[in-house]
Design an enzyme around this catalytic site. Structure first.
Site, PDB file in Angstrom:
ATOM      1  NE  ARG A  64      -8.445   4.624  31.168  1.00 17.51           N
ATOM      2  CZ  ARG A  64      -7.780   5.309  32.097  1.00 17.51           C
ATOM      3  NH1 ARG A  64      -8.014   6.606  32.278  1.00 17.51           N
ATOM      4  NH2 ARG A  64      -6.884   4.702  32.848  1.00 17.51           N
ATOM      5  CG  HIS A  68     -11.416   2.785  34.752  1.00 19.69           C
ATOM      6  ND1 HIS A  68     -10.338   3.591  35.020  1.00 19.69           N
ATOM      7  CD2 HIS A  68     -10.991   1.913  33.802  1.00 19.69           C
ATOM      8  CE1 HIS A  68      -9.313   3.236  34.253  1.00 19.69           C
ATOM      9  NE2 HIS A  68      -9.686   2.233  33.501  1.00 19.69           N
ATOM     10  CG  ASP A  69     -19.305   2.966  37.498  1.00 19.74           C
ATOM     11  OD1 ASP A  69     -19.009   2.953  38.715  1.00 19.74           O
ATOM     12  OD2 ASP A  69     -20.482   2.978  37.101  1.00 19.74           O
ATOM     13  CB  VAL A  72     -14.151  -0.489  40.930  1.00 19.31           C
ATOM     14  CG1 VAL A  72     -13.939  -0.362  42.424  1.00 19.31           C
ATOM     15  CG2 VAL A  72     -12.802  -0.605  40.221  1.00 19.31           C
ATOM     16  N   GLY A  74     -19.035  -3.142  40.367  1.00 19.59           N
ATOM     17  CA  GLY A  74     -20.231  -3.106  39.529  1.00 19.59           C
ATOM     18  C   GLY A  74     -20.521  -1.738  38.925  1.00 19.59           C
ATOM     19  CG  ASP A  76     -21.442   0.907  41.852  1.00 19.86           C
ATOM     20  OD1 ASP A  76     -20.569   1.550  41.202  1.00 19.86           O
ATOM     21  OD2 ASP A  76     -21.163   0.257  42.871  1.00 19.86           O
ATOM     22  CG  ASN A  96     -10.057   5.852  38.133  1.00 16.08           C
ATOM     23  OD1 ASN A  96     -10.071   5.335  37.017  1.00 16.08           O
ATOM     24  ND2 ASN A  96     -10.721   5.352  39.162  1.00 16.08           N
ATOM     25  N   PRO A 165      -7.399  -3.466  35.463  1.00 17.59           N
ATOM     26  CG  PRO A 165      -8.004  -4.394  33.417  1.00 17.59           C
ATOM     27  CD  PRO A 165      -8.576  -3.784  34.639  1.00 17.59           C
ATOM     28  CG  HIS A 195      -7.206   0.615  24.368  1.00 20.51           C
ATOM     29  ND1 HIS A 195      -6.257  -0.128  25.021  1.00 20.51           N
ATOM     30  CD2 HIS A 195      -7.966   1.189  25.339  1.00 20.51           C
ATOM     31  CE1 HIS A 195      -6.441  -0.017  26.341  1.00 20.51           C
ATOM     32  NE2 HIS A 195      -7.470   0.767  26.558  1.00 20.51           N
ATOM     33  CG  ASP A 248     -10.851   2.424  12.688  1.00 15.43           C
ATOM     34  OD1 ASP A 248     -10.209   2.055  13.710  1.00 15.43           O
ATOM     35  OD2 ASP A 248     -10.413   3.287  11.903  1.00 15.43           O
TER      36      ASP A 248
HETATM   37  C1  HEM Z   1      -7.630  -4.810  29.029  1.00 12.68           C
HETATM   38  C2  HEM Z   1      -7.190  -4.051  29.989  1.00 12.68           C
HETATM   39  C3  HEM Z   1      -7.020  -2.566  29.839  1.00 12.68           C
HETATM   40  C4  HEM Z   1      -5.938  -1.865  30.204  1.00 12.68           C
HETATM   41  C5  HEM Z   1      -4.685  -2.399  30.866  1.00 12.68           C
HETATM   42  C6  HEM Z   1      -6.182  -0.488  29.853  1.00 12.68           C
HETATM   43  C7  HEM Z   1      -5.309   0.558  30.091  1.00 12.68           C
HETATM   44  C8  HEM Z   1      -5.490   1.848  29.660  1.00 12.68           C
HETATM   45  C9  HEM Z   1      -4.552   2.919  29.883  1.00 12.68           C
HETATM   46  C10 HEM Z   1      -3.244   2.804  30.657  1.00 12.68           C
HETATM   47  C11 HEM Z   1      -5.045   4.034  29.295  1.00 12.68           C
HETATM   48  C12 HEM Z   1      -4.409   5.424  29.290  1.00 12.68           C
HETATM   49  C13 HEM Z   1      -4.601   6.038  30.660  1.00 12.68           C
HETATM   50  C14 HEM Z   1      -3.682   7.201  30.956  1.00 12.68           C
HETATM   51  O1  HEM Z   1      -3.396   7.986  30.035  1.00 12.68           O
HETATM   52  O2  HEM Z   1      -3.259   7.308  32.101  1.00 12.68           O
HETATM   53  C15 HEM Z   1      -6.308   3.677  28.699  1.00 12.68           C
HETATM   54  C16 HEM Z   1      -7.119   4.529  27.994  1.00 12.68           C
HETATM   55  C17 HEM Z   1      -8.327   4.177  27.477  1.00 12.68           C
HETATM   56  N1  HEM Z   1      -8.990   2.969  27.664  1.00 12.68           N
HETATM   57 FE1  HEM Z   1      -8.192   1.294  28.419  1.00 12.68          FE
HETATM   58  N2  HEM Z   1      -7.409  -0.393  29.272  1.00 12.68           N
HETATM   59  C18 HEM Z   1      -7.959  -1.635  29.234  1.00 12.68           C
HETATM   60  C19 HEM Z   1      -9.225  -1.961  28.773  1.00 12.68           C
HETATM   61  C20 HEM Z   1     -10.131  -1.058  28.284  1.00 12.68           C
HETATM   62  C21 HEM Z   1     -11.506  -1.353  27.989  1.00 12.68           C
HETATM   63  C22 HEM Z   1     -12.169  -2.697  28.258  1.00 12.68           C
HETATM   64  C23 HEM Z   1     -12.052  -0.215  27.493  1.00 12.68           C
HETATM   65  C24 HEM Z   1     -13.449   0.027  27.022  1.00 12.68           C
HETATM   66  C25 HEM Z   1     -14.234  -0.894  26.534  1.00 12.68           C
HETATM   67  C26 HEM Z   1     -11.021   0.786  27.470  1.00 12.68           C
HETATM   68  C27 HEM Z   1     -11.157   2.058  26.979  1.00 12.68           C
HETATM   69  C28 HEM Z   1     -10.178   3.031  27.005  1.00 12.68           C
HETATM   70  C29 HEM Z   1     -10.297   4.305  26.336  1.00 12.68           C
HETATM   71  C30 HEM Z   1     -11.441   4.726  25.436  1.00 12.68           C
HETATM   72  C31 HEM Z   1      -9.145   5.041  26.640  1.00 12.68           C
HETATM   73  C32 HEM Z   1      -8.823   6.479  26.201  1.00 12.68           C
HETATM   74  C33 HEM Z   1      -9.443   7.447  27.193  1.00 12.68           C
HETATM   75  C34 HEM Z   1      -9.253   8.919  26.865  1.00 12.68           C
HETATM   76  O3  HEM Z   1      -8.736   9.270  25.812  1.00 12.68           O
HETATM   77  O4  HEM Z   1      -9.635   9.751  27.736  1.00 12.68           O
HETATM   78  N3  HEM Z   1      -9.862   0.261  27.982  1.00 12.68           N
HETATM   79  N4  HEM Z   1      -6.558   2.337  28.939  1.00 12.68           N
END
Ligand code: HEM
Ligand SMILES: *[C@@H]1O[C@H](CO)[C@@H](O)[C@H](O)[C@H]1NC(C)=O
Ligand SMILES: *[C@@H]1O[C@H](CO)[C@@H](O)[C@H](O)[C@H]1NC(C)=O
Length: 320
Positions: A64, A68-69, A72, A74, A76, A96, A165, A195, A248
């Site tokens: 994640r 997020h890097d 925003v 690029g 970097d 964040n 997003p 996710h 998976d």
């Molecule tokens: C499509 C738009 C996306 C949205 C709206 C989104 C939103 C979120 C949110 C709200 C969380 C939980 C944050 C919190 O607890 O405050 C999360 C967690 C996470 N996101 Fe996304 N996400 C998106 C795309 C992605 C992408 C592209 C990736 C990686 C390729 C990703 C990887 C992750 C991972 C691995 C977690 C769990 C992090 C942890 O357990 O510490 N997400 N995401």
């Protein structure tokens, strides 16, 4: 005759300029540190193996951080910069604050890398490698990581607030926030498969489990038990309903069963343009893993700093 020669010469010069600028756009390469830091990949992999052994979730958290890097300004390493009295970075931007984690692991890897190859490898490249290794350690696909990114001297809290997003976004908004980074709707759908690992805080899915109608009622009731209608904002739930912490395709089976945890997750399977691809991934693990790996390379190519832009940070938390 003289003027024809000079036109030919001029067009050759233009062609050379054009080709060299195209080359400057394909700047990253997997063997960038092959001579300057030959053990880099081993060092990062061993450090990540230790970190994941200590806590499996860290693989998700680092993935994640990289997303997020990259989104925003690029890939970097701007997200790694600490706020100070005179500097406001991205760590405390809304997406964040209270949720981005894994910074200490990146610090440890950086210090291990510095011991072997002082002042050579960027924090941005360390984050890219650590992300790949975390995914592999959790059972996901592997890919060659293009390298040669340099580290930003700035960060942007306002861009982090507006360009990452939101979990409350609808499909059209999600597609356009990926398009703004040069990624298409298929990239959105396959990268959201990240996710399959990790956790989310109640505040990010409360509205979905109380108010959305496209949700499996048993799933909503189960999640409500640990996410009250008010309070408990930081209570955690797995993004994937089968909390195996294994990388998976169950995330897509969840979407087909209306068990997406975030509103934004379920938007990918809600009668819209991505339904067919979600169904494909839900039935075909190998295709998901291969597409995910390829899309991670595209995400990792978002606006890197190269050449003499930026710097090789000594400490990932502060500019040199
Ligand atoms: C499509 C738009 C996306 C949205 C709206 C989104 C939103 C979120 C949110 C709200 C969380 C939980 C944050 C919190 O607890 O405050 C999360 C967690 C996470 N996101 Fe996304 N996400 C998106 C795309 C992605 C992408 C592209 C990736 C990686 C390729 C990703 C990887 C992750 C991972 C691995 C977690 C769990 C992090 C942890 O357990 O510490 N997400 N995401
Ligand atoms: C590492 O590189 C930095 C920056 O070039 C330099 O200041 C420092 O002395 C070097 N440390 C070692 C142990 O070589
Ligand atoms: C459900 O939606 C209503 C109307 O938008 C809102 O006032 C309420 O806070 C939402 N409930 C939860 C638990 O998010």
């Amino acid at each position: 005759m003289a003027s024809i020669v000079s036109i030919v010469t001029l067009s050759n010069i233009l062609l050379i300029l054009l080709l060299s600028s195209a080359a400057a756009n394909a700047q990253l390469s997997a063997n960038f540190y092959a001579t300057s830091c030959p053990n880099l990949q081993t060092i990062v992999r061993n450090s990540m193996a230790q970190a994941v052994n200590r806590e499996r979730r860290i693989g998700a958290s680092i993935l994640r951080l990289f997303f997020h890097d990259c989104f925003v300004n690029g890939c970097d390493a701007s997200i790694l910069l600490d706020d100070t009295a005179t500097f406001t970075g991205e760590k405390n931007a809304a997406p964040n604050r209270n949720s981005a984690r894994g910074f200490e692991v990146i610090d440890t890897i950086k210090s291990n890398v510095e011991t072997a190859c002082n002042a050579t490898v960027s924090c941005a490249d360390i984050l890219a490698l650590a992300t790949r290794d975390g995914v592999v350690l959790l059972g996901g696909p592997s890919w060659q990581v293009p390298l040669g990114r340099r580290d930003a001297r700035t960060a942007s809290q306002s861009a982090a607030n507006s360009q990452i997003p939101s979990p409350f976004a609808n499909l059209a908004t999600l597609i356009s926030s990926f398009a703004a980074k040069g990624l298409n709707a298929r990239d959105l759908t396959v990268l959201s498969g990240g996710h399959t690992i990790g956790l989310a805080r109640c505040a990010t899915f409360r509205n979905r489990i109380y108010n959305d109608t496209n949700i499996d009622p048993n799933f909503a009731a189960t999640r409500r038990a640990r996410c009250p209608a008010s309070g408990g904002d930081n209570n955690l739930a797995p993004l994937d309903s089968v909390p195996s912490a294994r990388f998976d395709n169950n995330y897509y089976r969840d979407l087909v069963a209306q068990r997406g945890l975030l509103h934004s997750d379920q938007e990918l399977f809600n009668g819209g343009s991505q339904d067919a691809l979600v169904r494909t991934y839900s039935n075909d693990l190998a295709t998901f893993l291969a597409d995910f790996a390829a899309a991670m390379v595209r995400m990792g190519n978002i606006s890197p700093l190269t050449g003499t832009s930026g710097e090789i940070r000594r400490n990932c938390r502060v500019v040199n």
